[in-house]
Write an enzyme that holds these catalytic residues in place. Structure first.
Site, PDB file in Angstrom:
ATOM      1  N   HIS A 122     -35.273  27.875  77.597  1.00 22.03           N
ATOM      2  CA  HIS A 122     -36.358  28.863  77.572  1.00 22.03           C
ATOM      3  C   HIS A 122     -36.217  29.807  78.775  1.00 22.03           C
ATOM      4  CE1 HIS A 122     -38.647  25.527  75.297  1.00 22.03           C
ATOM      5  NE2 HIS A 122     -38.350  26.461  74.414  1.00 22.03           N
ATOM      6  N   LYS A 152     -51.357  19.626  68.363  1.00 23.86           N
ATOM      7  CA  LYS A 152     -51.510  18.354  67.631  1.00 23.86           C
ATOM      8  C   LYS A 152     -50.458  17.308  67.960  1.00 23.86           C
ATOM      9  CE  LYS A 152     -53.280  20.158  63.594  1.00 23.86           C
ATOM     10  NZ  LYS A 152     -52.617  20.629  62.394  1.00 23.86           N
ATOM     11  N   SER A 189     -36.622  21.138  73.414  1.00 23.54           N
ATOM     12  CA  SER A 189     -37.686  20.352  74.045  1.00 23.54           C
ATOM     13  C   SER A 189     -37.681  18.931  73.496  1.00 23.54           C
ATOM     14  CB  SER A 189     -39.046  21.001  73.777  1.00 23.54           C
ATOM     15  OG  SER A 189     -39.086  22.288  74.330  1.00 23.54           O
ATOM     16  N   ARG A 216     -30.335  29.212  68.489  1.00 24.49           N
ATOM     17  CA  ARG A 216     -29.295  28.290  68.937  1.00 24.49           C
ATOM     18  C   ARG A 216     -28.269  28.120  67.829  1.00 24.49           C
ATOM     19  NH1 ARG A 216     -33.889  24.290  70.664  1.00 24.49           N
ATOM     20  NH2 ARG A 216     -34.709  25.565  68.987  1.00 24.49           N
TER      21      ARG A 216
HETATM   22  P1  ADP Z   1     -41.225  26.777  68.531  1.00 22.76           P
HETATM   23  O1  ADP Z   1     -41.952  25.495  68.407  1.00 22.76           O
HETATM   24  O2  ADP Z   1     -42.032  27.995  68.239  1.00 22.76           O
HETATM   25  O3  ADP Z   1     -39.854  26.813  67.895  1.00 22.76           O
HETATM   26  P2  ADP Z   1     -39.982  26.310  71.089  1.00 22.76           P
HETATM   27  O4  ADP Z   1     -40.754  26.045  72.327  1.00 22.76           O
HETATM   28  O5  ADP Z   1     -39.195  25.159  70.539  1.00 22.76           O
HETATM   29  O6  ADP Z   1     -41.018  26.915  70.086  1.00 22.76           O
HETATM   30  O7  ADP Z   1     -38.995  27.530  71.324  1.00 22.76           O
HETATM   31  C1  ADP Z   1     -39.453  28.829  71.574  1.00 22.76           C
HETATM   32  C2  ADP Z   1     -38.322  29.804  71.323  1.00 22.76           C
HETATM   33  O8  ADP Z   1     -37.267  29.550  72.234  1.00 22.76           O
HETATM   34  C3  ADP Z   1     -37.691  29.683  69.934  1.00 22.76           C
HETATM   35  O9  ADP Z   1     -37.317  30.981  69.512  1.00 22.76           O
HETATM   36  C4  ADP Z   1     -36.483  28.840  70.156  1.00 22.76           C
HETATM   37  O10 ADP Z   1     -35.479  29.081  69.199  1.00 22.76           O
HETATM   38  C5  ADP Z   1     -36.070  29.325  71.527  1.00 22.76           C
HETATM   39  N1  ADP Z   1     -35.266  28.330  72.232  1.00 22.76           N
HETATM   40  C6  ADP Z   1     -35.594  27.057  72.519  1.00 22.76           C
HETATM   41  N2  ADP Z   1     -34.587  26.431  73.168  1.00 22.76           N
HETATM   42  C7  ADP Z   1     -33.594  27.341  73.309  1.00 22.76           C
HETATM   43  C8  ADP Z   1     -32.269  27.322  73.859  1.00 22.76           C
HETATM   44  N3  ADP Z   1     -31.769  26.213  74.378  1.00 22.76           N
HETATM   45  N4  ADP Z   1     -31.530  28.462  73.799  1.00 22.76           N
HETATM   46  C9  ADP Z   1     -32.046  29.570  73.218  1.00 22.76           C
HETATM   47  N5  ADP Z   1     -33.266  29.653  72.671  1.00 22.76           N
HETATM   48  C10 ADP Z   1     -34.036  28.571  72.705  1.00 22.76           C
END
Ligand code: ADP
Length: 164
Positions: A19, A43, A130, A92
Site C-alpha cells: 500500500h 465486519k 494484508s 498485483r
Molecule cells: P480492498 O479490500 O478494497 O481490495 P486492500 O486494502 O486489500 O483493499 O487494497 C487496497 C488497494 O491496494 C487495492 O487496489 C489493492 O489491489 C491494492 N494493493 C494491495 N496490496 C498491494 C500490493 N502489494 N501491490 C500493489 N497494490 C496493492
C-alpha cells in the site's frame, strides 16, 4: 472538480509496504492522495476502522500531501464529495484483475466523471497482501519485511490479545 487529488480506497487491514508503495508512487503524479479506509469492511476485519486510520495517520504523519479518512456507502459519492475524480487502485496478479475490472466499470457507470487509475505493483510487493501478512503474523512468522515496524508491533499486540 480537482484533477490533482486521487482517492486511494481500500480495507487496509492492515496497511502494508505494498500500500505504501502505491501511495509513494502516486505522489509522483498527484498533489494530494486521500487514503480512504472503507467502514463497510469492518465486519471481517482484524483491526477496527478507527485503529486502521490511526495507524495509517501515524505512518504518513510527516507528509502533508497525504490525508487519511474513512468512508461509508458508495465510493463514487465519497469521491465526488471530495471534489475529486480519480480513484487510485493497485494491481498485483491477474487474479486482482477480474474484481478490479468489475468495480471500475460499475463505478464509472454509476458516476461517469469518476475514473479509476491502476498502478502496477512493484515486483518487490507483488506477493504482498494484508491477508497473507495476517496469516504469517498469526503463526508467529517474521513479518518485518512486509509491513512498517509500527504495523508489525500492532499486529503482534493484537494476536497476543487474542491468545486464550
Ligand atoms: P480492498 O479490500 O478494497 O481490495 P486492500 O486494502 O486489500 O483493499 O487494497 C487496497 C488497494 O491496494 C487495492 O487496489 C489493492 O489491489 C491494492 N494493493 C494491495 N496490496 C498491494 C500490493 N502489494 N501491490 C500493489 N497494490 C496493492
Amino acid at each position: 472538480m480537482n484533477r490533482h487529488i486521487a482517492i486511494y480506497p481500500g480495507s487496509f487491514d492492515p496497511f502494508t509496504n505494498g500500500h505504501m508503495d502505491i501511495v509513494r508512487r502516486g505522489l509522483e503524479i498527484f498533489d494530494t492522495i486521500i487514503i480512504a479506509a472503507a467502514k463497510n469492511s469492518e465486519k471481517n476485519s482484524l483491526f477496527s476502522v478507527a485503529e486502521r486510520v490511526a495507524m495509517i495517520r501515524e505512518l504518513v504523519a510527516d507528509n502533508p500531501r497525504v490525508k487519511v479518512e474513512t468512508f461509508d456507502g458508495l465510493l463514487v459519492d465519497y469521491v465526488v464529495s471530495k471534489e475529486a475524480r480519480v480513484i487510485l487502485r493497485g494491481l498485483r496478479a491477474v487474479t486482482d484483475f477480474e474484481f478490479e475490472f468489475q468495480l471500475a466499470q460499475m463505478n464509472h457507470i454509476v458516476c461517469e466523471q469518476v475514473e479509476t487509475l491502476f498502478m502496477m505493483t512493484s515486483p518487490a510487493c507483488a506477493y504482498l497482501s494484508s491477508s497473507i501478512v495476517k496469516e504469517v503474523g498469526r503463526l508467529n512468522g517474521d513479518i518485518s519485511s512486509f509491513v512498517p515496524p509500527l504495523v508489525a508491533d500492532r499486529l503482534h499486540e493484537k494476536f497476543r490479545q487474542q491468545e486464550p
